[in-house]
Design an enzyme around this catalytic site. Structure first.
Site, short mmCIF file in Angstrom:
data_model
loop_
_atom_site.label_atom_id
_atom_site.label_comp_id
_atom_site.label_asym_id
_atom_site.label_seq_id
_atom_site.Cartn_x
_atom_site.Cartn_y
_atom_site.Cartn_z
N ARG A 87 -41.59 5.80 -11.68
CA ARG A 87 -40.80 6.89 -12.27
C ARG A 87 -39.46 7.08 -11.56
O ARG A 87 -38.42 7.24 -12.21
CB ARG A 87 -41.61 8.20 -12.36
CG ARG A 87 -41.86 8.90 -11.10
CD ARG A 87 -43.13 9.68 -11.13
NE ARG A 87 -44.27 8.78 -11.20
CZ ARG A 87 -45.18 8.80 -12.15
NH1 ARG A 87 -45.10 9.67 -13.12
NH2 ARG A 87 -46.19 7.96 -12.13
N THR A 88 -39.45 7.07 -10.23
CA THR A 88 -38.17 7.27 -9.54
C THR A 88 -37.26 6.07 -9.78
O THR A 88 -36.05 6.20 -9.96
CB THR A 88 -38.41 7.48 -8.02
OG1 THR A 88 -39.36 8.53 -7.86
CG2 THR A 88 -37.14 7.86 -7.30
N LYS A 116 -38.43 -15.38 5.28
CA LYS A 116 -38.02 -16.46 6.19
C LYS A 116 -37.69 -15.91 7.57
O LYS A 116 -37.08 -16.60 8.38
CB LYS A 116 -36.77 -17.16 5.63
CG LYS A 116 -36.96 -17.80 4.28
CD LYS A 116 -35.67 -18.53 3.91
CE LYS A 116 -35.59 -18.87 2.45
NZ LYS A 116 -34.23 -19.22 2.04
N ARG A 137 -35.75 2.91 -1.56
CA ARG A 137 -37.04 3.55 -1.24
C ARG A 137 -37.81 2.59 -0.35
O ARG A 137 -38.01 1.42 -0.71
CB ARG A 137 -37.83 3.80 -2.52
CG ARG A 137 -39.29 4.03 -2.24
CD ARG A 137 -40.04 4.49 -3.43
NE ARG A 137 -39.63 5.82 -3.81
CZ ARG A 137 -40.41 6.66 -4.50
NH1 ARG A 137 -41.61 6.31 -4.87
NH2 ARG A 137 -39.97 7.85 -4.82
N HIS A 170 -37.48 12.95 0.92
CA HIS A 170 -37.29 12.53 -0.46
C HIS A 170 -36.25 13.49 -1.05
O HIS A 170 -36.56 14.34 -1.89
CB HIS A 170 -38.61 12.61 -1.21
CG HIS A 170 -38.64 11.83 -2.49
ND1 HIS A 170 -37.48 11.34 -3.10
CD2 HIS A 170 -39.68 11.44 -3.28
CE1 HIS A 170 -37.83 10.71 -4.20
NE2 HIS A 170 -39.15 10.75 -4.33
N1 ASP Z 1 -43.43 10.57 -6.16
C1 ASP Z 1 -43.49 11.34 -4.95
C2 ASP Z 1 -43.07 10.50 -3.75
O1 ASP Z 1 -42.56 9.42 -3.92
C3 ASP Z 1 -44.79 12.00 -4.76
C4 ASP Z 1 -45.97 11.12 -4.55
O2 ASP Z 1 -45.88 9.89 -4.52
O3 ASP Z 1 -47.05 11.70 -4.42
O4 ASP Z 1 -43.23 10.93 -2.63
#
Ligand code: ASP
Length: 360
Positions: A87-88, A116, A137, A170
């Protein structure tokens, strides 16, 4: 004004939050690198939330969509997501598409030269040569911040947006949570003085840490952290809230706090961080779930939030309750991330002008 490029990593790391925030800022006070929630004061939050609302209104027409797509069509973004996400990831991808930014992605470090033996820092620095923005991320706490510093030492300091780093931060989830809270309460007296009840795995959930920090920008917030004892909120978060002059309460009794809440922020158990197999499964979480009975205990004007993905902490029957905000949070996330990226590239004035000229 403090500049990141003037600091060694050691000197930068020793700075306090406000000085670090200054180093990461653009000259107009908005973030250049978005690394942690403490970079956002009330002025920055208001600016971004207003811009998100303008952008979503502009995007309703074909001409508006074309205007937005023209804003940054000359830019390229790398979406570097080596920790699972859909989703993100898609939220940022959509935000880039709205602004006309072309994207490249890295989802699996094991198929890059890291396999490598190249360091992650070297890989990201290499990739940064092809792009104008890095959204990242990672599992690793602090990597986004270190990369921001590292790139500031190069001739091409590409902005970094932290889309979730380890258990600690986050910031863009917190932005969308604030945007959702603001929209929910803007015609009902605002966010000030509200009681926010956070529930679930507060020890390992990064979204709560970031949201609690952003909420300290709003006067009189009462933060109630409800979790099983093994998953209680960290003392650092309690200290941060109290240092801001706000009330921080800890509890193991969700049912008792539901009637007090203006917003309930549910979170899932973050068992990917378990140190031994089945550690989380042994924790009794049965009293930390919301179904229709629990919704009856909440005020008619309260809202229910969740950063998603959910497991069984909110029953699907609750989805049709008008107080359930989690699907709206998802949509709000796309707009506030669009606003953040537009701000990173100094486009908010143009957005504001278009909005005033065409839609006000
Ligand atoms: N999507 C949120 C996170 O990336 C919450 C979760 O994963 O629970 O932290």
């Amino acid at each position: 004004m403090k500049r990141l490029s003037d600091f060694s990593w050691e000197r930068y790391s020793a700075l306090g939050e406000a000085d670090k925030a200054e180093c990461l800022s653009r000259p107009d006070g908005m973030p250049f690198h978005t690394i942690f929630a403490g970079q956002f004061g009330r002025a920055q939050l208001d600016r971004l939330c207003d811009a998100a609302t303008q952008i979503r209104t502009i995007a309703k027409t074909r001409a508006g969509t074309e205007f937005l797509r023209g804003l940054l069509f000359h830019k390229r973004a790398m979406i570097y997501f080596t920790q699972p996400s859909s989703r993100t990831f898609l939220s940022f991808l959509s935000a880039c598409q709205i602004l006309g930014i072309s994207t490249g992605e890295v989802r699996d470090a094991s198929v890059s030269s890291e396999f490598k033996g190249e360091s992650r820092e070297d890989s990201i620095r290499t990739f940064s040569s092809y792009f104008d923005l890095i959204v990242m991320r990672t599992q690793e706490k602090g990597l986004a911040e270190r990369m921001a510093w590292s790139l500031s030492q190069s001739k091409r300091p590409v902005p970094i947006v932290n889309a979730g780093s380890g258990k600690d931060q986050h910031p863009t989830q917190a932005l969308l949570d604030i945007y959702t809270l603001r929209r929910s309460f803007e015609r009902r007296g605002g966010l000030e003085g509200r009681t926010v009840v956070y529930v679930g795995d507060l020890a390992r959930g990064r979204t709560v840490r970031s949201l609690a920090r952003l909420l300290t920008n709003y006067a009189g917030i009462r933060h109630v952290f409800v979790a099983p004892p093994q998953l209680a909120i960290g003392d650092d978060v309690l200290a941060m809230v109290r240092a801001a002059g706000q009330e921080a309460v800890t509890s193991t009794d969700m049912a008792a706090w539901l009637p007090e809440a203006d917003a309930v922020y549910m979170t899932r158990i973050q068992d990917e961080w378990d140190e031994s197999a089945g550690e989380s499964a042994r924790i009794d979480t049965s009293r930390f779930k919301i179904g229709t009975d629990e919704m009856r205990r909440m005020r008619p004007g309260a809202i229910l939030m969740h950063p998603l993905p959910r497991r069984d902490e909110i029953a699907p029957e609750v989805d049709s309750d008008p107080r359930a905000m989690y699907w709206r949070q998802v949509r709000n996330g796309m707009w506030i991330r669009t606003a953040l990226i537009a701000s990173t590239f100094d486009c908010l004035s143009r957005v504001g002008e278009y909005w005033r000229d065409n839609l006000q």
